[in-house]
Structures are given as structure tokens and as C-alpha cells.
Design a protein around this motif. Structure first.
Motif, PDB file in Angstrom:
ATOM      1  N   ALA A 304      -8.041  13.376  12.028  1.00  0.00           N
ATOM      2  CA  ALA A 304      -7.355  12.261  11.380  1.00  0.00           C
ATOM      3  C   ALA A 304      -8.290  11.454  10.486  1.00  0.00           C
ATOM      4  O   ALA A 304      -7.823  10.662   9.658  1.00  0.00           O
ATOM      5  N   ALA A 305      -9.609  11.666  10.612  1.00  0.00           N
ATOM      6  CA  ALA A 305     -10.541  10.924   9.756  1.00  0.00           C
ATOM      7  C   ALA A 305     -10.277  11.272   8.285  1.00  0.00           C
ATOM      8  O   ALA A 305     -10.250  10.390   7.419  1.00  0.00           O
ATOM      9  N   MET A 306     -10.047  12.561   8.021  1.00  0.00           N
ATOM     10  CA  MET A 306      -9.783  12.976   6.625  1.00  0.00           C
ATOM     11  C   MET A 306      -8.469  12.361   6.123  1.00  0.00           C
ATOM     12  O   MET A 306      -8.340  12.054   4.930  1.00  0.00           O
ATOM     13  N   ILE A 307      -7.512  12.163   7.034  1.00  0.00           N
ATOM     14  CA  ILE A 307      -6.234  11.545   6.647  1.00  0.00           C
ATOM     15  C   ILE A 307      -6.477  10.059   6.341  1.00  0.00           C
ATOM     16  O   ILE A 307      -5.940   9.506   5.377  1.00  0.00           O
ATOM     17  N   GLY A 308      -7.333   9.432   7.157  1.00  0.00           N
ATOM     18  CA  GLY A 308      -7.653   8.014   6.949  1.00  0.00           C
ATOM     19  C   GLY A 308      -8.387   7.778   5.643  1.00  0.00           C
ATOM     20  O   GLY A 308      -8.117   6.808   4.918  1.00  0.00           O
ATOM     21  N   VAL A 309      -9.320   8.671   5.328  1.00  0.00           N
ATOM     22  CA  VAL A 309     -10.084   8.514   4.080  1.00  0.00           C
ATOM     23  C   VAL A 309      -9.159   8.750   2.872  1.00  0.00           C
ATOM     24  O   VAL A 309      -9.213   8.011   1.875  1.00  0.00           O
ATOM     25  N   ALA A 310      -8.299   9.753   2.978  1.00  0.00           N
ATOM     26  CA  ALA A 310      -7.332   9.995   1.893  1.00  0.00           C
ATOM     27  C   ALA A 310      -6.413   8.776   1.742  1.00  0.00           C
ATOM     28  O   ALA A 310      -6.112   8.342   0.617  1.00  0.00           O
ATOM     29  N   ALA A 311      -5.997   8.204   2.874  1.00  0.00           N
ATOM     30  CA  ALA A 311      -5.112   7.027   2.830  1.00  0.00           C
ATOM     31  C   ALA A 311      -5.837   5.843   2.180  1.00  0.00           C
ATOM     32  O   ALA A 311      -5.229   5.075   1.422  1.00  0.00           O
ATOM     33  N   PHE A 312      -7.127   5.714   2.444  1.00  0.00           N
ATOM     34  CA  PHE A 312      -7.906   4.626   1.834  1.00  0.00           C
ATOM     35  C   PHE A 312      -7.886   4.751   0.307  1.00  0.00           C
ATOM     36  O   PHE A 312      -7.626   3.773  -0.414  1.00  0.00           O
ATOM     37  N   HIS A 313      -8.121   5.971  -0.193  1.00  0.00           N
ATOM     38  CA  HIS A 313      -8.127   6.172  -1.651  1.00  0.00           C
ATOM     39  C   HIS A 313      -6.728   5.939  -2.238  1.00  0.00           C
ATOM     40  O   HIS A 313      -6.593   5.401  -3.326  1.00  0.00           O
ATOM     41  N   LYS A 314      -5.707   6.343  -1.504  1.00  0.00           N
ATOM     42  CA  LYS A 314      -4.323   6.142  -1.979  1.00  0.00           C
ATOM     43  C   LYS A 314      -3.956   4.661  -2.005  1.00  0.00           C
ATOM     44  O   LYS A 314      -3.315   4.185  -2.943  1.00  0.00           O
ATOM     45  N   LEU A 315      -4.369   3.975  -0.961  1.00  0.00           N
ATOM     46  CA  LEU A 315      -4.063   2.537  -0.887  1.00  0.00           C
ATOM     47  C   LEU A 315      -4.730   1.779  -2.023  1.00  0.00           C
ATOM     48  O   LEU A 315      -4.154   0.849  -2.602  1.00  0.00           O
ATOM     49  N   LYS A 316      -5.966   2.185  -2.338  1.00  0.00           N
ATOM     50  CA  LYS A 316      -6.690   1.529  -3.446  1.00  0.00           C
ATOM     51  C   LYS A 316      -5.895   1.660  -4.733  1.00  0.00           C
ATOM     52  O   LYS A 316      -5.924   0.801  -5.597  1.00  0.00           O
ATOM     53  N   ALA A 317      -5.197   2.799  -4.855  1.00  0.00           N
ATOM     54  CA  ALA A 317      -4.373   3.026  -6.049  1.00  0.00           C
ATOM     55  C   ALA A 317      -2.980   2.412  -5.881  1.00  0.00           C
ATOM     56  O   ALA A 317      -2.110   2.597  -6.731  1.00  0.00           O
ATOM     57  N   GLY A 318      -2.745   1.741  -4.753  1.00  0.00           N
ATOM     58  CA  GLY A 318      -1.473   1.039  -4.537  1.00  0.00           C
ATOM     59  C   GLY A 318      -0.326   1.927  -4.096  1.00  0.00           C
ATOM     60  O   GLY A 318       0.834   1.521  -4.189  1.00  0.00           O
ATOM     61  N   ALA A 319      -0.633   3.128  -3.615  1.00  0.00           N
ATOM     62  CA  ALA A 319       0.443   4.070  -3.282  1.00  0.00           C
ATOM     63  C   ALA A 319       0.831   4.006  -1.806  1.00  0.00           C
ATOM     64  O   ALA A 319       0.299   4.745  -0.988  1.00  0.00           O
ATOM     65  N   THR A 320       1.772   3.136  -1.473  1.00  0.00           N
ATOM     66  CA  THR A 320       2.266   3.108  -0.094  1.00  0.00           C
ATOM     67  C   THR A 320       3.600   3.855  -0.038  1.00  0.00           C
ATOM     68  O   THR A 320       4.232   4.091  -1.068  1.00  0.00           O
ATOM     69  N   ALA A 321       3.998   4.215   1.183  1.00  0.00           N
ATOM     70  CA  ALA A 321       5.247   4.971   1.350  1.00  0.00           C
ATOM     71  C   ALA A 321       6.329   4.052   1.904  1.00  0.00           C
ATOM     72  O   ALA A 321       6.031   3.132   2.674  1.00  0.00           O
ATOM     73  N   PRO A 322       7.593   4.314   1.547  1.00  0.00           N
ATOM     74  CA  PRO A 322       8.679   3.517   2.139  1.00  0.00           C
ATOM     75  C   PRO A 322       8.856   3.916   3.612  1.00  0.00           C
ATOM     76  O   PRO A 322       8.463   5.012   4.008  1.00  0.00           O
ATOM     77  N   LEU A 323       9.479   3.040   4.382  1.00  0.00           N
ATOM     78  CA  LEU A 323       9.689   3.353   5.803  1.00  0.00           C
ATOM     79  C   LEU A 323      10.780   4.407   6.010  1.00  0.00           C
ATOM     80  O   LEU A 323      11.055   4.820   7.130  1.00  0.00           O
ATOM     81  N   THR A 324      11.366   4.842   4.901  1.00  0.00           N
ATOM     82  CA  THR A 324      12.330   5.947   4.981  1.00  0.00           C
ATOM     83  C   THR A 324      11.629   7.297   4.837  1.00  0.00           C
ATOM     84  O   THR A 324      12.282   8.340   4.817  1.00  0.00           O
ATOM     85  N   LEU A 325      10.299   7.283   4.740  1.00  0.00           N
ATOM     86  CA  LEU A 325       9.541   8.538   4.583  1.00  0.00           C
ATOM     87  C   LEU A 325       9.929   9.534   5.680  1.00  0.00           C
ATOM     88  O   LEU A 325      10.011   9.172   6.852  1.00  0.00           O
ATOM     89  N   THR A 326      10.170  10.787   5.276  1.00  0.00           N
ATOM     90  CA  THR A 326      10.502  11.816   6.278  1.00  0.00           C
ATOM     91  C   THR A 326       9.471  12.936   6.213  1.00  0.00           C
ATOM     92  O   THR A 326       8.731  13.054   5.228  1.00  0.00           O
ATOM     93  N   ILE A 327       9.448  13.750   7.243  1.00  0.00           N
ATOM     94  CA  ILE A 327       8.515  14.881   7.250  1.00  0.00           C
ATOM     95  C   ILE A 327       8.920  15.886   6.167  1.00  0.00           C
ATOM     96  O   ILE A 327      10.081  15.970   5.789  1.00  0.00           O
ATOM     97  N   ASP A 328       7.929  16.636   5.667  1.00  0.00           N
ATOM     98  CA  ASP A 328       8.200  17.716   4.727  1.00  0.00           C
ATOM     99  C   ASP A 328       7.352  18.917   5.154  1.00  0.00           C
ATOM    100  O   ASP A 328       6.206  19.062   4.729  1.00  0.00           O
TER     101      ASP A 328
END
Ligand code: KG4
Ligand code: ZN
Length: 334
Positions: A304-328
Motif C-alpha cells: 500500500a506504500a506505492m498506493i499512498g505515494v501515487a495518491a500523494f502525487h494525485k492529491l498535489k494535482a487536485g485529483a480526488t475521487a467522488p464517494l460514488t467511486l466503484t471498483i473497476d
């Protein structure tokens, strides 16, 4: 910015705390019950995730010396992967995001693998060329200086790790096959048998033909002869098969390097543990004076560390997901 990240796409339940891009903890609970079946059993995997998700998240917080009140965002893998497995992680992450009123960041599992080298605290110079090689994926991806991605090529059938696992299963060597083949190949002759190397246009890969070719090769013997042949030549057979898999990976990697000016190369995913593959890519990068990055063992396989680091870079770019996000389950890299 402190992120709690969750990964549950296959058979590992993982959680991590990543603060300002730095990994504070990374907990992985691996499910061992699948080996007896020679592969991951989805039903067993999702039940184990349900059992482990809470203790794993608690351990990640504890190891980082954090509590839920320190968390600023929740990052989670939404795909690709096994549906039942992904559902456990994503549903748990959404529950936390709602209860704590935190932003949710959805991460593609492959994007996570791309950022696994960054989890080591490095920042490869871009444009970079990444080879993702795991049990489920084989992709060649370009990352631009602004971190946007282009998938140059991917496997059209089996993944490289899957091919090694199936090969080992066919020979009765055990599961997962990759590390076993790596070990046995060390003292084998790669020229013992020449398996075909698929050469595809663009940068795609194919590993199903080579598997069929092993079947043909072994089917020339009756059952008793075959067992004896495998027992006598398993080192050579592993060396020959591994050489073909690595040649195919190297061919496309070299072609991509020839066609653009990459500043760095990253080798990520479970198969990056393979010693011969590492040596071949390392030699190539030395020859081309290109920096090579391979994640530390703890970030190589699913975590999950790689997921956290990817999330950090995404958040910096302002990319959050809606709470309606579903699995793909069959999500692609954009
Ligand atoms: O990244 P990973 O844990 O799983 C996926 O996300 O798919 O990678 C597991 C794969 C398995 O196919 C395993 O056989 C392979 O990585 N693997 C290796 C080695 N260690 C693990 N393949 C070749 N050589 C190794 N030393
Ligand atoms: Zn993976």
C-alpha cells in the motif's frame, strides 16, 4: 499531508501511512492459503481481506505512531484486480472517508506499481520508461515530466510472471513459479532448448505461444519418460524458458529506448526480483548511460506504500475521487 492508503486488489491485504510523500509505515498481510491450489482463489482472497483489513490498517497507524485523527486523505486501489478483493478495500476506504469527512483518492493498481520506486524516496528524472512485470501485468509505460502517462505496449495474453508460474506448474515445480525458476535457472544451460520468441509490432508482448511450445516439447514423451526428462533437465529447462521470457522483454524495452530520449528506466512489479532480468537491464542502462531504478524488495510486490505515494502525487494535482467511486476490475492506465 498524511495519507492512509489501502491496497487489496489480489491476495495481499495492505495498508500504509504516507506523509508528504514519505512512507511512515507499510503493512502487508500475505495470504498463504492459495499455494495448495496452484493459484489465487478469488473467494478465499476476498474472505481473507475481510478478516485482515481492520488489523492491517490498525498496524499501519500504530507503526507510524499515528491515529486516525492525523489522517488528511484516504488513498485506495479501485482496479484492476479481483472484484471481490477490490470491493473489500474500496468499501472500507469509503467508509473511513465518510466517517472522518476526508477526501478519497482512487488509484489504479498499475499506477501504484509505477510509483513503487518513488516509495524508496527517489525521484527518477523524466521522461522515464517503466517496465511493469508482475503476475498479472506486463506493460511498458512512458511517464512525462508532468507525470502524465502513455502506455506504449502491454501483453496481449499472459503476463510474464503468469507465464513463469504456468511453466513451473506444468513441470510440477511449485507455486509461485517465478522465484523457483529464477533459482533453478542459475545452474542451467539457456541454450538447452530454444523456445520461440514472439516479436510483435509496436511494443506489445505475448507469452502464450511459448507456453504452448513447452507443452509440445514435453508431449513428445510418454508420462514416465516425461517425468524422468524433467527431473534430469529441470535446471536447463528453466534456464531456456527464462531466457526466452527475458529476451522478449528486453527486445521491446530496447526498441522503446532506441526511439526516444529517456532520462531513466524503472523496473517494477514482482518479476523485477528476477536476477537475470535485473542484470540484463542493468547492463543495458550502463551501456546507454541511463539511470535505472528498481524498488526495494518491500515495494516490489503488492503493497500500500506505492498506493499512498501515487495518491500523494494525485492529491498535489487536485485529483480526488467522488464517494460514488466503484471498483473497476479491468481498469486500464489512462
Ligand atoms: O507483483 P506481484 O506480487 O503480483 C501481481 O501484482 O501480479 O508479482 C508476483 C509475480 C509472480 O508471478 C511470481 O512468480 C513473480 O512475480 N516472481 C518472480 C520472482 N519473484 C516473484 N519471477 C521471476 N523471478 C523471481 N525471482
Ligand atoms: Zn501488482
Amino acid at each position: 499531508m498524511t495519507i492512509l492508503a489501502i491496497e487489496s486488489s489480489c491476495d495481499d491485504t495492505a495498508a500504509s501511512i504516507v506523509s508528504d510523500g514519505r512512507v511512515e509505515s507499510s503493512i502487508v498481510s500475505s495470504q498463504l492459503g492459495h499455494a495448495a491450489y496452484g493459484g489465487v482463489v478469488p473467494e478465499i482472497a476476498s474472505r481473507a481481506h475481510q478478516r485482515m483489513i481492520v488489523p492491517v490498517v490498525q498496524s499501519a497507524l500504530q507503526e507510524a505512531g499515528r491515529s486516525l485523527t492525523d489522517v488528511d486523505a484516504v488513498g485506495v486501489t479501485y482496479g484492476p484486480g479481483l472484484a471481490g478483493s477490490l470491493l473489500v478495500g474500496l468499501t472500507f476506504a469509503k467508509g473511513l472517508a465518510v466517517a472522518l469527512d476526508l477526501p478519497l483518492v482512487g488509484i489504479n493498481h498499475l499506477e501504484g506499481h509505477l510509483y513503487s520506486v518513488y516509495a524508496d524516496g527517489v525521484n527518477p528524472e523524466r521522461p522515464s520508461l517503466s517496465l511493469i512485470v508482475s503476475g498479472g501485468h506486463t506493460e511498458l509505460v512512458r511517464m512525462e515530466p508532468d507525470q502524465s502517462l502513455t502506455v506504449l505496449g502491454k501483453t496481449r495474453d499472459d503476463a510474464a510472471g503468469e507465464a513463469l508460474d504456468k511453466f513451473a506448474k506444468l513441470l510440477g515445480l511449485g507455486f509461485p513459479g517465478g522465484p523457483i525458476v529464477d533459482q533453478l535457472a542459475e545452474s542451467g544451460d539457456p541454450a538447452f532448448h530454444r523456445y520461440p520468441r514472439a516479436r510483435l509490432d509496436a511494443y506489445d508482448f505475448s507469452f502464450s505461444g511459448i507456453k504452448t511450445s513447452v507443452l509440445y516439447h514435453l508431449n513428445q514423451f510418454d508420462d514416465e519418460e516425461r517425468s524422468q526428462f524433467i527431473a534430469d533437465h529441470k535446471h536447463d529447462l528453466c534456464a531456456s524458458f527464462l531466457a526466452a521470457v527475458i529476451d522478449m522483454l528486453m527486445h521491446q524495452l530496447e526498441k522503446a529506448l532506441d526511439e526516444s530520449d529517456y532520462k531513466s528506466v524503472c523496473l517494477v512489479g514482482g518479476v523485477s526480483a528476477n536476477r537475470q532480468l535485473r542484470a540484463r537491464i542493468s547492463d543495458l542502462c550502463i551501456l546507454r548511460d541511463t539511470d535505472l531504478y528498481i524498488p526495494d524488495a518491500s515495494y516490489r510486490t503488492d503493497n500500500a506504500a506505492m498506493i499512498g505515494v501515487a495518491a500523494f502525487h494525485k492529491l498535489k494535482a487536485g485529483a480526488t475521487a467522488p464517494l460514488t467511486l466503484t471498483i473497476d476490475p479491468s481498469a486500464r492506465l489512462k
